[in-house]
Scaffold this motif. Sequence first.
Motif, PDB file in Angstrom:
ATOM      1  N   ASP A  11       0.845  -1.189   0.000  1.00  0.00           N
ATOM      2  CA  ASP A  11       0.000   0.000   0.000  1.00  0.00           C
ATOM      3  C   ASP A  11       0.878   1.236   0.000  1.00  0.00           C
ATOM      4  O   ASP A  11       1.899   1.282   0.665  1.00  0.00           O
ATOM      5  N   GLY A  12       0.478   2.235  -0.730  1.00  0.00           N
ATOM      6  CA  GLY A  12       1.241   3.460  -0.713  1.00  0.00           C
ATOM      7  C   GLY A  12       2.534   3.348  -1.481  1.00  0.00           C
ATOM      8  O   GLY A  12       3.568   3.832  -1.041  1.00  0.00           O
ATOM      9  N   ALA A  13       2.505   2.672  -2.623  1.00  0.00           N
ATOM     10  CA  ALA A  13       3.682   2.677  -3.495  1.00  0.00           C
ATOM     11  C   ALA A  13       3.204   2.748  -4.936  1.00  0.00           C
ATOM     12  O   ALA A  13       2.129   2.262  -5.271  1.00  0.00           O
ATOM     13  N   VAL A  14       4.013   3.396  -5.762  1.00  0.00           N
ATOM     14  CA  VAL A  14       3.679   3.528  -7.173  1.00  0.00           C
ATOM     15  C   VAL A  14       4.790   2.864  -7.973  1.00  0.00           C
ATOM     16  O   VAL A  14       5.972   3.065  -7.680  1.00  0.00           O
ATOM     17  N   ARG A  15       4.396   2.044  -8.947  1.00  0.00           N
ATOM     18  CA  ARG A  15       5.405   1.322  -9.731  1.00  0.00           C
ATOM     19  C   ARG A  15       5.513   1.957 -11.121  1.00  0.00           C
ATOM     20  O   ARG A  15       4.543   2.017 -11.870  1.00  0.00           O
ATOM     21  N   ARG A 243      17.333  -3.764 -21.068  1.00  0.00           N
ATOM     22  CA  ARG A 243      16.059  -4.460 -20.880  1.00  0.00           C
ATOM     23  C   ARG A 243      15.018  -3.688 -21.691  1.00  0.00           C
ATOM     24  O   ARG A 243      15.287  -2.583 -22.141  1.00  0.00           O
ATOM     25  N   ALA A 244      13.815  -4.251 -21.815  1.00  0.00           N
ATOM     26  CA  ALA A 244      12.755  -3.537 -22.535  1.00  0.00           C
ATOM     27  C   ALA A 244      12.340  -2.283 -21.774  1.00  0.00           C
ATOM     28  O   ALA A 244      11.901  -1.299 -22.360  1.00  0.00           O
ATOM     29  N   PHE A 245      12.452  -2.339 -20.432  1.00  0.00           N
ATOM     30  CA  PHE A 245      12.163  -1.164 -19.594  1.00  0.00           C
ATOM     31  C   PHE A 245      12.762  -1.408 -18.221  1.00  0.00           C
ATOM     32  O   PHE A 245      13.101  -2.550 -17.881  1.00  0.00           O
ATOM     33  N   ALA A 246      12.903  -0.340 -17.457  1.00  0.00           N
ATOM     34  CA  ALA A 246      13.344  -0.456 -16.070  1.00  0.00           C
ATOM     35  C   ALA A 246      12.129  -0.240 -15.178  1.00  0.00           C
ATOM     36  O   ALA A 246      11.163   0.400 -15.589  1.00  0.00           O
ATOM     37  N   TYR A 248      10.768   1.004 -11.309  1.00  0.00           N
ATOM     38  CA  TYR A 248      11.084   1.685 -10.045  1.00  0.00           C
ATOM     39  C   TYR A 248       9.831   1.724  -9.191  1.00  0.00           C
ATOM     40  O   TYR A 248       8.748   2.017  -9.691  1.00  0.00           O
ATOM     41  N   GLN A 249      10.007   1.449  -7.916  1.00  0.00           N
ATOM     42  CA  GLN A 249       8.886   1.559  -6.983  1.00  0.00           C
ATOM     43  C   GLN A 249       9.104   2.767  -6.089  1.00  0.00           C
ATOM     44  O   GLN A 249      10.127   2.860  -5.399  1.00  0.00           O
ATOM     45  N   LEU A 250       8.153   3.679  -6.136  1.00  0.00           N
ATOM     46  CA  LEU A 250       8.279   4.908  -5.356  1.00  0.00           C
ATOM     47  C   LEU A 250       7.278   4.897  -4.210  1.00  0.00           C
ATOM     48  O   LEU A 250       6.106   4.577  -4.424  1.00  0.00           O
ATOM     49  N   PRO A 251       7.730   5.255  -3.018  1.00  0.00           N
ATOM     50  CA  PRO A 251       6.791   5.310  -1.905  1.00  0.00           C
ATOM     51  C   PRO A 251       5.882   6.536  -2.030  1.00  0.00           C
ATOM     52  O   PRO A 251       6.254   7.514  -2.683  1.00  0.00           O
ATOM     53  N   VAL A 252       4.705   6.454  -1.464  1.00  0.00           N
ATOM     54  CA  VAL A 252       3.798   7.607  -1.463  1.00  0.00           C
ATOM     55  C   VAL A 252       3.765   8.164  -0.051  1.00  0.00           C
ATOM     56  O   VAL A 252       3.382   7.454   0.869  1.00  0.00           O
ATOM     57  N   HIS A 253       4.253   9.353   0.134  1.00  0.00           N
ATOM     58  CA  HIS A 253       4.083   9.942   1.472  1.00  0.00           C
ATOM     59  C   HIS A 253       3.599  11.362   1.394  1.00  0.00           C
ATOM     60  O   HIS A 253       3.940  12.172   2.229  1.00  0.00           O
TER      61      HIS A 253
ATOM     62  N   ALA B  74      20.813  -4.548 -27.564  1.00  0.00           N
ATOM     63  CA  ALA B  74      20.167  -4.439 -26.250  1.00  0.00           C
ATOM     64  C   ALA B  74      19.131  -5.543 -26.065  1.00  0.00           C
ATOM     65  O   ALA B  74      18.454  -5.941 -27.011  1.00  0.00           O
ATOM     66  N   SER B  75      19.014  -6.021 -24.843  1.00  0.00           N
ATOM     67  CA  SER B  75      17.995  -7.015 -24.528  1.00  0.00           C
ATOM     68  C   SER B  75      16.609  -6.377 -24.608  1.00  0.00           C
ATOM     69  O   SER B  75      16.421  -5.223 -24.218  1.00  0.00           O
ATOM     70  N   THR B  76      15.643  -7.128 -25.120  1.00  0.00           N
ATOM     71  CA  THR B  76      14.268  -6.619 -25.188  1.00  0.00           C
ATOM     72  C   THR B  76      13.375  -7.383 -24.222  1.00  0.00           C
ATOM     73  O   THR B  76      12.149  -7.371 -24.335  1.00  0.00           O
ATOM     74  N   ASP B  77      13.984  -8.052 -23.242  1.00  0.00           N
ATOM     75  CA  ASP B  77      13.220  -8.789 -22.229  1.00  0.00           C
ATOM     76  C   ASP B  77      12.683  -7.837 -21.170  1.00  0.00           C
ATOM     77  O   ASP B  77      13.278  -6.795 -20.904  1.00  0.00           O
ATOM     78  N   ALA B  78      11.583  -8.243 -20.520  1.00  0.00           N
ATOM     79  CA  ALA B  78      11.096  -7.499 -19.359  1.00  0.00           C
ATOM     80  C   ALA B  78      12.106  -7.701 -18.223  1.00  0.00           C
ATOM     81  O   ALA B  78      12.776  -8.723 -18.169  1.00  0.00           O
ATOM     82  N   PRO B  79      12.244  -6.708 -17.335  1.00  0.00           N
ATOM     83  CA  PRO B  79      13.216  -6.851 -16.253  1.00  0.00           C
ATOM     84  C   PRO B  79      12.763  -7.887 -15.228  1.00  0.00           C
ATOM     85  O   PRO B  79      11.564  -8.104 -15.064  1.00  0.00           O
ATOM     86  N   GLU B  80      13.707  -8.502 -14.537  1.00  0.00           N
ATOM     87  CA  GLU B  80      13.344  -9.484 -13.499  1.00  0.00           C
ATOM     88  C   GLU B  80      13.232  -8.795 -12.149  1.00  0.00           C
ATOM     89  O   GLU B  80      12.750  -9.375 -11.190  1.00  0.00           O
ATOM     90  N   ARG B  81      13.744  -7.574 -12.049  1.00  0.00           N
ATOM     91  CA  ARG B  81      13.702  -6.943 -10.733  1.00  0.00           C
ATOM     92  C   ARG B  81      13.248  -5.485 -10.817  1.00  0.00           C
ATOM     93  O   ARG B  81      13.330  -4.849 -11.869  1.00  0.00           O
ATOM     94  N   MET B  82      12.747  -5.027  -9.680  1.00  0.00           N
ATOM     95  CA  MET B  82      12.277  -3.653  -9.563  1.00  0.00           C
ATOM     96  C   MET B  82      13.160  -2.955  -8.536  1.00  0.00           C
ATOM     97  O   MET B  82      13.465  -3.528  -7.489  1.00  0.00           O
ATOM     98  N   GLU B  83      13.589  -1.746  -8.836  1.00  0.00           N
ATOM     99  CA  GLU B  83      14.380  -1.000  -7.853  1.00  0.00           C
ATOM    100  C   GLU B  83      13.419  -0.283  -6.901  1.00  0.00           C
ATOM    101  O   GLU B  83      12.565   0.489  -7.345  1.00  0.00           O
ATOM    102  N   GLU B  84      13.561  -0.551  -5.622  1.00  0.00           N
ATOM    103  CA  GLU B  84      12.704   0.111  -4.634  1.00  0.00           C
ATOM    104  C   GLU B  84      13.388   1.370  -4.150  1.00  0.00           C
ATOM    105  O   GLU B  84      14.440   1.308  -3.520  1.00  0.00           O
ATOM    106  N   LEU B  85      12.784   2.505  -4.449  1.00  0.00           N
ATOM    107  CA  LEU B  85      13.362   3.770  -4.008  1.00  0.00           C
ATOM    108  C   LEU B  85      12.810   4.101  -2.621  1.00  0.00           C
ATOM    109  O   LEU B  85      11.606   3.996  -2.401  1.00  0.00           O
ATOM    110  N   PRO B  86      13.689   4.472  -1.722  1.00  0.00           N
ATOM    111  CA  PRO B  86      13.227   4.729  -0.348  1.00  0.00           C
ATOM    112  C   PRO B  86      12.373   5.994  -0.246  1.00  0.00           C
ATOM    113  O   PRO B  86      12.432   6.849  -1.109  1.00  0.00           O
TER     114      PRO B  86
END
Lengths: 259, 86
Positions: A11-15, A243-246, A248-253, B74-86
């Motif tokens: 809860d409270g995160a945006v991907r 990769r096709a995309f990166a 990121y998970q951002l917290p919502v505060h 470049a790879s065109t695969d979906a990523p296996e991981r997500m970066e969690e930003l604090p």
Amino acid sequence: MTPAPAARQPDGAVRVAAVGDIHLSPDCAGLLRPAFATLPECADLLLLAGDLTRHGTVDEAVVVADEVRDLGVPVVAVLGNHDYHSDQEADITRALAAAGVSVLEGQSVTFSVAGHTVGVAGAKGFCGGFAGRSAGAFGEPEMKAWVRTAHIGAERLSTALEELSADRCEVRIALTHFSPVPDTLAGEPVEIYPFLGSYLLAEAIDAVGADLAVHGHAHLGTEHGRTAGGVRVRNVAQPVIDRAFALYQLPVHGHGSGM
Amino acid sequence: MSEPATHEVEYRLARLRDRLAGDDVAELGVRVELRGAAVLLSGTVPTAARRDEILRLARIELAGLTVFDDLASASTDAPERMEELP
Ligand SMILES: [Fe+2]
Ligand SMILES: [Fe+2]
């Protein structure tokens, strides 16, 4: 068949999914679609950080549009220098918009994600260099025009970010093609840094505030950086993230008065 | 066969870089550098076909020089991981 739902975000995160510099042309139609089709399971929105086409033609933009049409998540884009190469940027914008993409150049767009307001402020930006190592608006008209273009790019980003502040967005993302910081250029020849971004973009981001800045353009750069004000910067050029995309998970505060 | 003069090689590399960044190829993510007497091409391009096209051009522009190919697509695969930003 519906794929198994992936773990939901806390809860409270945006991907946020993001990629730039995909440089598509008719010979690579369908290249990214299989990966993009997984987006509804792993992300709340997709950002495209410019250089979506190779030569900036409408034919190429149609390939991009087909790649992101009806993905099931909102798609927000800025254009890149390649998308301007054939003077067809207005038609490219229309082709993408017809596929449901919000193409930003000095504007912002907001979404509601699980009850939270998420905003993206977008502008292509421009080059010019970084603090202490940048071009000055002096001398020949060509030189002045170059520097003026960098200022206009930063002003557009600033205007868009201010809209997000006015909308009281809980998560604010700055989306550009050119880089706001030198950090994410590491790997590029230092001599060409002035052609890869402008500190004016970072200044705008720090002045108005943002939770994340996403850019492309520097194919040989690195993913991670920060502005002087501490805002996280990610270079999502496809050759960089590989990769096709990166994701990121951002917290919502909610956003307070900044740092 | 006599070795080409160094300054000549330098201008040939510059010409290749210009051609790669120019209208037809429009590829800015390729590094072209001297490695001893050979030329190293490195960087990541969108597809394997683009990579072949760049190598073909390089072999024409740099005829007579050894070309080392370190280009990747470049790879065109979906990523296996997500970066969690604090
Ligand atoms: Fe690019
Ligand atoms: Fe670019």
